[in-house]
Scaffold this active site. Structure first.
Site, short mmCIF file in Angstrom:
data_model
loop_
_atom_site.label_atom_id
_atom_site.label_comp_id
_atom_site.label_asym_id
_atom_site.label_seq_id
_atom_site.Cartn_x
_atom_site.Cartn_y
_atom_site.Cartn_z
N ASP A 22 -7.22 -24.48 -46.14
CA ASP A 22 -6.78 -24.09 -47.47
C ASP A 22 -5.83 -22.90 -47.27
O ASP A 22 -5.78 -22.32 -46.18
CB ASP A 22 -8.00 -23.69 -48.31
N ASP A 24 -4.57 -20.17 -50.22
CA ASP A 24 -4.88 -18.97 -51.00
C ASP A 24 -6.35 -18.57 -50.83
O ASP A 24 -7.26 -19.35 -51.10
CB ASP A 24 -4.58 -19.21 -52.48
#
Length: 364
Positions: A22, A24
Site C-alpha cells: 500500500d 499512504d
C-alpha cells in the site's frame, strides 16, 4: 496498541515470491503532510472542522467514498465530484512534503537489490499515486507494477487491486505478501488469499487478529520470516536510519518523559528504541538513548523518554534540546526506562555509546 510482532504464517505454506505495498500510511506519511488541508478548505465555505466527525474512520476508503462522507457531514453545497475537483490542488501542494515512513526506503532498496518483484496497490487514483511517488528517488523505477482504484472494478476491501497487481507481476496470489496499514487493506489482502503484514497507525488498531503479523514500523520487518533475503545493513546490532528530528524537548536531568502535548509531527510508526545526538545551546552535543512508545492506559499519548548517555550535571531543566535520532536498536514496549531497569538501561546505553563513535552514526 500493545507490542505485537506475532508471526502467524506456518512452515509449509506457499513461498513468498513478490511483495505488494500500500502507499499512504504504509510507505508515505501523507497524513502529516496534508494535515490542515480540510480545515483550510472548509473555511472557504464558512465551516469549521468538527473534531468528533473527524474521528470517523475514513482510512483506506476511496477518494469518492471519503468525499461523499465529508460533503454530507459538513452540508457542503457541492457534489462529491465537485468537492474532489476543488480540494485536490490543496493536497497536491502538500504531497511534495510527504516523507517516507521509517524503514520504507530501506525495504524498497533491499527488495529491489535482491530481485524481489514489487508492486504498489492503492485506493488512490493512479495519477495521484504517480504524483506522490515522483518526489522520492528510485520509487518509480522500483515499482514496475502500480495499480490505482480507478483501474479495477472496486477498491479495497475488495480483493481486485491486489489480484490485479499479482496478475501484472505474473505471480499467483498465494505467493504474494501484502504490506498494509489499514483495516480495509488487510481485509482486501485476506480476500485475495495473500499473506499480509500490517503496520497500522494507532487509529487502525483493528488490524490485529486478522493479519499474519502486526508491526509497529517497517524497521521491525524481518524478511527471512517470509523466505525473503535477510537484511545485511546492521552495524554491531544497531541499524543506521534516515535521521529523525525532534525539537522543543526540555532537559530534565538524565531522563525525560513527554506526551503528545508537545507537537512533533511524528508519524505513529516512529516507535522503538533509538539513539542519536542532542544539541543543547549552540555548541554542545550529547549522546542520547531514546525510547518512543504509546501509552494506551487512558487517552492515547506518545511517550518519549530521553536518556543522556553521559549525563552532564551542569544542564538545567530550562534548556531546550534539538534531537537527531540516527540509529535504531529494537522494538520497544510501553515499559519506562527507569532506574529500576538499570541493568538493561546500561546495556542499551553501552550499545548506543559505542555505535555513536562509528563513522556510520557520526554525521550529526
Amino acid at each position: 496498541m500493545s507490542c505485537c510482532c506475532e508471526f502467524k504464517a506456518c512452515n509449509g505454506e506457499a513461498k513468498v515470491l513478490a511483495v505488494i505495498f500500500d502507499l499512504d500510511g504504509t510507505l508515505l506519511d501523507t497524513e502529516n503532510a496534508s494535515r490542515g488541508v480540510l480545515n483550510e478548505f472548509l473555511a472557504k465555505y464558512g465551516k469549521e472542522l468538527d473534531r468528533e466527525k473527524e474521528k470517523k474512520k475514513r482510512f483506506g476508503m476511496t477518494q469518492k467514498e471519503s468525499a461523499a462522507i465529508i460533503v454530507k457531514d459538513y452540508e457542503l453545497p457541492l457534489t462529491p465530484d465537485q468537492f474532489i475537483e476543488e480540494i485536490t490542488p490543496f493536497y497536491r501542494e502538500r504531497w511534495a512534503e510527504a516523507k517516507a515512513l521509517p524503514g520504507a526506503n530501506r525495504l524498497i532498496k533491499h527488495l529491489k537489490k535482491n530481485g524481489v518483484p514489487m508492486a504498489l496497490a492503492s485506493n488512490s487514483l493512479r495519477e495521484y499515486i504517480d504524483a506522490k511517488i515522483c518526489y522520492h528517488k528510485g520509487w518509480k523505477e522500483s515499482f514496475p507494477v502500480i495499480v490505482g482504484s480507478d483501474q479495477v472494478k472496486s477498491g479495497k476491501p475488495s480483493p481486485y487491486l491486489f489480484e490485479e497487481a499479482a496478475k501484472k507481476m505474473g505471480v499467483d496470489s498465494v505467493n504474494c505478501l501484502v504490506i498494509e496499514d489499514s483495516l480495509v487493506g488487510v481485509k482486501a489482502a485476506n480476500a485475495a488469499k495473500m499473506k499480509v503484514v500490517a503496520v497500522p497507525s494507532r487509529k487502525e488498531a483493528d488490524c490485529y487478529g486478522i493479519a499474519n503479523a502486526v508491526l509497529h514500523s517497517l524497521l521491525e520487518f524481518q524478511p527471512e520470516l517470509w523466505g525473503l533475503p535477510p537484511f545485511d545493513d546492521w552495524v554491531d546490532n544497531t541499524l543506521p536510519i534516515e535521521p529523525i528530528h525532534l525539537s522543543g524537548l526540555y532537559v530534565t536531568g538524565s531522563l525525560q518523559e513527554t506526551t503528545e502535548n508537545t507537537k512533533f509531527d511524528l508519524p505513529d510508526q516512529v516507535f522503538g528504541l533509538f539513539f542519536g545526538w542532542a544539541k543543547v545551546d549552540m555548541d554542545r552535543n550529547f549522546k542520547i538513548l531514546v525510547s518512543i512508545s504509546w501509552d494506551f492506559s487512558c487517552v492515547a499519548s506518545r511517550k518519549i523518554h530521553v536518556c543522556l548517555i553521559d549525563a552532564n550535571s551542569d544542564l538545567n531543566s530550562k534548556q531546550h534540546m534539538q534531537i537527531y535520532l540516527v540509529g535504531y536498536i529494537r522494538a520497544w514496549d510501553n515499559k519506562k526506562l527507569t532506574s529500576t531497569e538499570l541493568e538493561k538501561l546500561e546495556e542499551y546505553k553501552s550499545i548506543a555509546r559505542a555505535s555513536l563513535d562509528l563513522p556510520s552514526f557520526t554525521c550529526f
